[in-house]
Design a protein around this motif. Structure first.
Motif, PDB file in Angstrom:
ATOM      1  N   LEU A 152    -122.654 -51.123 -35.706  1.00 12.45           N
ATOM      2  CA  LEU A 152    -123.638 -51.968 -36.376  1.00 12.45           C
ATOM      3  C   LEU A 152    -124.964 -51.925 -35.626  1.00 12.45           C
ATOM      4  O   LEU A 152    -126.030 -51.771 -36.231  1.00 12.45           O
ATOM      5  N   LEU A 158    -117.783 -50.035 -40.578  1.00 15.42           N
ATOM      6  CA  LEU A 158    -118.457 -51.209 -41.129  1.00 15.42           C
ATOM      7  C   LEU A 158    -117.983 -51.364 -42.562  1.00 15.42           C
ATOM      8  O   LEU A 158    -118.087 -50.435 -43.357  1.00 15.42           O
ATOM      9  N   THR A 196    -125.946 -44.914 -42.276  1.00 13.96           N
ATOM     10  CA  THR A 196    -124.915 -45.640 -43.026  1.00 13.96           C
ATOM     11  C   THR A 196    -124.819 -45.071 -44.444  1.00 13.96           C
ATOM     12  O   THR A 196    -125.729 -44.403 -44.918  1.00 13.96           O
ATOM     13  N   SER A 244    -126.653 -48.691 -36.156  1.00 14.77           N
ATOM     14  CA  SER A 244    -127.200 -48.610 -37.507  1.00 14.77           C
ATOM     15  C   SER A 244    -128.536 -49.330 -37.587  1.00 14.77           C
ATOM     16  O   SER A 244    -129.470 -48.847 -38.232  1.00 14.77           O
TER      17      SER A 244
END
Lengths: 264, 341
Positions: B45, B19, B55, B48
């Protein structure tokens, strides 16, 4: 019958004979009265079995062996199941290290291990040489590879990581996820490892003899010592042992199969 | 402030960037799709947002609350996995009731709720079945119900349909959309299948190399790709550099670096013929090099002025005149040439 088929049948028959004749003869010898002048025994008796089963030393040795193996395996489950679970699910980068450590016992012959263990534990802060604890410790190490493989494979086949993720997202704590979701699903695999370890430890002789020998006579050592007294008696013990291991192996196969079917 | 706000989210795996300072927002009740090739960071993503992949930088706010550092179990987010993730030791009823049980509810309290959810996903009669007794589609419905019964703030779907065969997948797409509308639940759907994304979404975020390269509703994304990557990924666009297009059209001024032309807007005419009346566009002589039948669509590979173009037409009787190795005229409407950044 075609020549090819005849060849197959005779090879299989020969192998079967090679495997079964010693067992059959041992069994025959264990129920024979006298067997040295004739082709088949002169008479049959169950005396040897009676003598074996009524010998208090046998029962004592049997209980000791059961205690040592059950204690070792329970200890192994209590320590290894959570450890392997935590490493597989939360610390996967340490998996290789754990695998390497756990596989070490494969590389060390029993005699070498026994001599080393006796030297280390005969004095110092942990002088357990000659007690049952050194055998339990050594046994714990020697079944590690089997426990590890079995437990890790079950964790992989049930996809423990996804199960834990799913459970945590549904509001379960890590301990709840382990108890309600992972543990019930890996139980068949753990049971297979347990039975395998059990049958390995039940037949283990080198460590039992060298580490503790007659001070805490285990079934294996007892068997060895009585061999000199009477061939008939030791044959009876061999048959008794064989049947025990056979039952264990049967259980392993059964558990292994049901574990596989459940995941199919 | 939007219902879900993701700011500057960054995550790296060893030396690859999953990311890359990624930001996006969407509203309550929206059906949002993260679309991209494998390795573009879409699943990272999603994980997360769920709290399953920590992250390094950035923040995630849901309904005004910062959830960046909350544990998965405290986020009130539901997730459906590609591999279903059902608990094999539990029945359908127990699987769906698991979350409520973890909340401390008794079976008598949650049973009604679970039953309603089973009706919603159309699994009545399967309450006492175990996951291995169900088909893939049914298992995925259980997984969906298991997440929905918790009334999550966001429902995350990680390629939930890609393990299913085509027909069941189509049915479940429709079902999924129906259920999402019925509960008006905010949903994030991850897929690498552009057709699925176009069919199902309110809004699509196209991702590549840890970045969002374009966002918009399906119509915008399909008709106005922002760059060559999106044009190639989302459809079978013909992407031509400005000088290639100039060569093809025999002149004209093209300001952008490259242009995308959808295969279905290009028309074919017999030699010496053209569209009537001819609007704004270009006619060029070409030759049909290959014809493939994909079912309802005929796909022509046409070579014109050293450029190869893909042309898609509906498979109707009107197309029968076109044969392989035939000389044709290619009509490119000017308004369909999408300039790419």
């Amino acid at each position: 019958m075609k020549a090819g088929k005849l060849f197959h049948v005779s090879v299989v028959t020969l192998v079967m004979l090679y495997l079964f004749v010693p067992l059959a003869v041992t069994f025959l010898y264990s129920i024979a009265t006298d067997w040295y002048r004739t082709f088949l025994p002169e008479g049959y008796t169950l005396n040897w079995y009676r003598e074996m089963l009524t010998d208090p030393r046998l029962l004592e040795a049997l209980w000791r062996t059961l205690f040592v193996t059950v204690f070792t395996i329970v200890l192994s489950i209590l320590l290894m199941v959570p450890t392997i679970f935590i490493v597989t699910v939360y610390f996967s980068k340490w998996e290789r290290l754990l695998q390497a450590i756990v596989m070490l016992p494969y590389a060390i012959p029993g005699v070498v291990a026994a001599v080393g263990l006796i030297r280390i534990y005969s004095d110092g802060p942990l002088a357990i040489s000659g007690t049952v604890w050194i055998v339990i410790g050594a046994y714990f190490i020697s079944i590690l590879p089997f426990m590890y493989q079995g437990i890790r494979n079950s964790l992989r086949t049930v996809d423990a990581i996804t199960l834990v993720d799913a459970a945590e997202l549904l509001g379960a704590s890590r301990i709840q996820a382990f108890r309600h979701v992972v543990l019930p699903n890996i139980m068949p695999g753990v049971m297979a490892s347990v039975l395998l370890s059990f049958s390995i430890l039940f037949g283990e002789f080198v460590l039992a003899n060298l580490l503790i020998g007659g001070q805490y006579e285990l079934l294996q050592v007892y068997l060895m010592r009585r061999m000199d007294e009477s061939g008939h008696l030791s044959s009876a013990i061999v048959v008794f042992y064989f049947v025990l291991i056979l039952i264990l192996s049967g259980l392993i196969l059964k558990f292994g199969r049901s574990a596989k079917e459940e995941n199919a | 402030m939007s219902y879900v706000q993701i700011d500057n989210l960054t995550k790296t795996y060893k030396d690859t960037i999953a990311l890359n300072h990624l930001s996006l927002t969407f509203d309550k009740g929206e059906f949002v799709t993260l679309l991209g090739p494998s390795g573009c960071g879409k699943s990272t993503l999603l994980r997360s947002i769920a709290g399953l992949a920590p992250t390094e930088e950035g923040s995630i706010h849901v309904d005004g609350v910062d959830i960046t550092h909350l544990k998965p179990k405290d986020r009130e987010i539901g997730m459906v996995f590609q591999s279903y993730g059902l608990f094999p030791n539990m029945t359908v009823l127990e699987n769906i009731g698991f979350g409520l049980r973890m909340k401390g509810m008794k079976k008598s309290e949650y049973e009604g709720k679970v039953k309603r959810m089973i009706e919603l996903v159309d699994l009545v009669g399967k309450e006492q079945s175990y996951p291995h007794q169900l088909s893939g589609g049914q298992q995925q419905r259980v997984a969906l119900a298991r997440s929905l019964v918790m009334e999550p703030k966001i429902l995350l779907l990680d390629e939930p349909l890609s393990a299913l065969d085509a027909k069941i997948r189509k049915n479940l797409q429709v079902e999924l959309r129906r259920i999402q509308r019925e509960l008006s639940i905010t949903t994030v759907f991850v897929t690498h299948d552009q057709e699925e994304a176009l069919t199902i979404s309110d809004r699509i975020f196209v991702m590549d190399l840890g970045n969002i390269v374009q966002s918009g509703n399906p119509e915008e994304i399909y008709t106005h790709p922002a760059n060559e990557f999106v044009a190639r990924f989302i459809g079978n666009y013909n992407v031509l550099r400005a000088e290639q297009l100039r060569q093809l059209t025999g002149g004209g001024s093209f300001a952008a670096v490259s242009y995308a032309i959808r295969p279905e807007v290009i028309q074919l005419f017999p030699e010496h013929a053209g569209p009537e009346p001819s609007g704004n566009g270009w006619l060029a002589a070409g030759k049909v090099k290959d014809i493939t039948v994909t079912g309802n669509v005929l796909r022509y590979l046409v070579e014109s002025q050293d450029q190869r173009l893909q042309v898609d037409h509906l498979n109707t009787a009107k197309e029968l005149w076109i044969q392989r190795d035939m000389n044709v005229n290619v009509w490119i409407p000017a308004e369909e040439c999408v300039p790419l950044g």
